[in-house]
Enzyme design. Structure first.
Site, PDB file in Angstrom:
ATOM      1  N   LYS A  66       0.455  -1.498  -0.197  1.00  7.27           N
ATOM      2  CA  LYS A  66       0.201  -0.199  -0.226  1.00  7.27           C
ATOM      3  C   LYS A  66       0.672   1.180  -0.127  1.00  7.27           C
ATOM      4  O   LYS A  66       0.581   2.290  -0.384  1.00  7.27           O
ATOM      5  CB  LYS A  66      -0.695   0.402   0.941  1.00  7.27           C
ATOM      6  CG  LYS A  66      -2.051  -0.734   0.990  1.00  7.27           C
ATOM      7  CD  LYS A  66      -2.893  -0.484   2.383  1.00  7.27           C
ATOM      8  CE  LYS A  66      -4.478  -1.933   2.048  1.00  7.27           C
ATOM      9  NZ  LYS A  66      -5.661  -1.516   3.251  1.00  7.27           N
ATOM     10  N   ASP A 103     -10.143   2.727   2.042  1.00  7.49           N
ATOM     11  CA  ASP A 103     -10.619   2.012   3.706  1.00  7.49           C
ATOM     12  C   ASP A 103     -11.231   3.201   4.254  1.00  7.49           C
ATOM     13  O   ASP A 103     -11.511   2.911   4.329  1.00  7.49           O
ATOM     14  CB  ASP A 103      -8.451   1.513   3.791  1.00  7.49           C
ATOM     15  CG  ASP A 103      -8.288   0.751   2.952  1.00  7.49           C
ATOM     16  OD1 ASP A 103      -8.697  -0.013   2.726  1.00  7.49           O
ATOM     17  OD2 ASP A 103      -6.867   0.436   2.726  1.00  7.49           O
TER      18      ASP A 103
END
Ligand code: ATR
Length: 274
Positions: A66, A103
């Site tokens: 990420k 997210d």
């Protein structure tokens, strides 16, 4: 023309994203596929170029890439910049790669039916890793008050400083029960404790039953931590909603319109290990 999507990570065998997105394609009658791709850490740049060369519309990014993927992208959205991490990449019409992060907003959407974040709400985040940071950053615009607890106190202090440097209000406290248990309106458990059904480090004795308690783990469906919260009368949510809504937001980022949440949820629930 058939569209291609994927999720890259390592390990990736247990990712439920393919089943979830394919559930959405079924609902919409969309000709598309979604692959699960395990990438060796040294091969990340080649994997990014490969996906682009093969004409993928976009892909999701998970652990451990990420943050590592950022240098290989051309541009980041404000959400990705704020989180310092990317979980969704879109190939734009001119071929440039745009990194985004769904997210944090996925988390906020997943709790919305139970609790709307608002100014001065008391939020406690357990853990200070990437997941905690993403959720804290997504809560920043709501001006909530954040208490951070982490086994390694220093990491909680560093995250609190980062939040405060961006105009938020956060304090770090020692890992264990405290006054925060009585006043918290929202508690978010972001550590990996519970993945193996282990008992939590401390008890929730004294917690207010008014508290909404969220554990971002969803396998097991109910961690011992979440069970204790439920047994003490709290409303509880596991992490399946966050997974669903980060996926729905990724869908909307890639394809526009409204994601087929019902179909995605069905695909996700069918794929969950029983
Ligand atoms: P993620 O990106 O998923 O948040 P991470 O950055 O590795 O993953 O963070 C894992 C979190 O789980 C950290 O807050 C970690 O605490 P430390 O900073 O003290 O390592 C927490 N964690 C992992 N195992 C734990 C355990 N047995 N007890 C308490 N906290 C634990």
């Amino acid at each position: 023309m058939e569209k291609h999507f994927a999720v890259i990570g390592n390990p990736i065998a247990h990712s439920l994203s393919p089943a979830m997105h394919q559930g959405g394609y079924r609902e919409m009658g969309l000709e598309a596929d979604y692959l699960r791709c395990e990438v060796e850490p040294h091969a990340l740049p080649q994997a990014v170029q490969g996906l682009k060369a093969l004409g993928f519309t976009g892909w999701n990014v998970t652990v451990p890439f990420k943050e590592q993927i950022i240098p290989w992208l051309d541009e980041l959205t404000p959400e990705a910049l704020r989180a310092g991490a990317v979980n969704t990449v879109k190939v734009m019409e001119d071929g440039r790669l745009l990194g985004h992060n769904t997210d944090g907003k996925g988390f906020v959407r997943s709790i919305q039916e139970e609790l709307k974040p608002e100014k001065d709400m008391q939020v406690v985040i357990l853990g200070a890793g990437g997941a905690a940071k993403g959720i804290a950053m997504a809560l920043l615009p709501y001006q909530v008050k954040i208490t951070l607890l982490n086994r390694t106190m220093e990491r909680a202090q560093q995250l609190a400083e980062l939040i405060n440097s961006r105009g938020g209000r956060a304090v770090a406290e020692a890992w264990g029960p405290g006054e925060w248990l009585k006043s918290a309106q929202l508690i978010v458990q972001t550590t990996s404790l519970g993945l193996k059904k282990e008992k939590y480090s401390f008890s929730l004795e004294g917690i207010s039953p008014e508290t909404l308690v969220v554990d971002i783990i969803f396998n097991p469906w109910e961690t011992p931590f979440l069970r204790e919260a439920r047994e003490r009368g709290c409303r509880t949510l596991n992490g399946a909603g966050m997974l669903l809504y980060q996926g729905a937001l990724a869908w909307e980022f890639w394809l526009g319109g409204q994601a087929p949440v019902a179909g995605m949820k069905k695909g996700l629930l069918e794929a969950l290990p029983k």
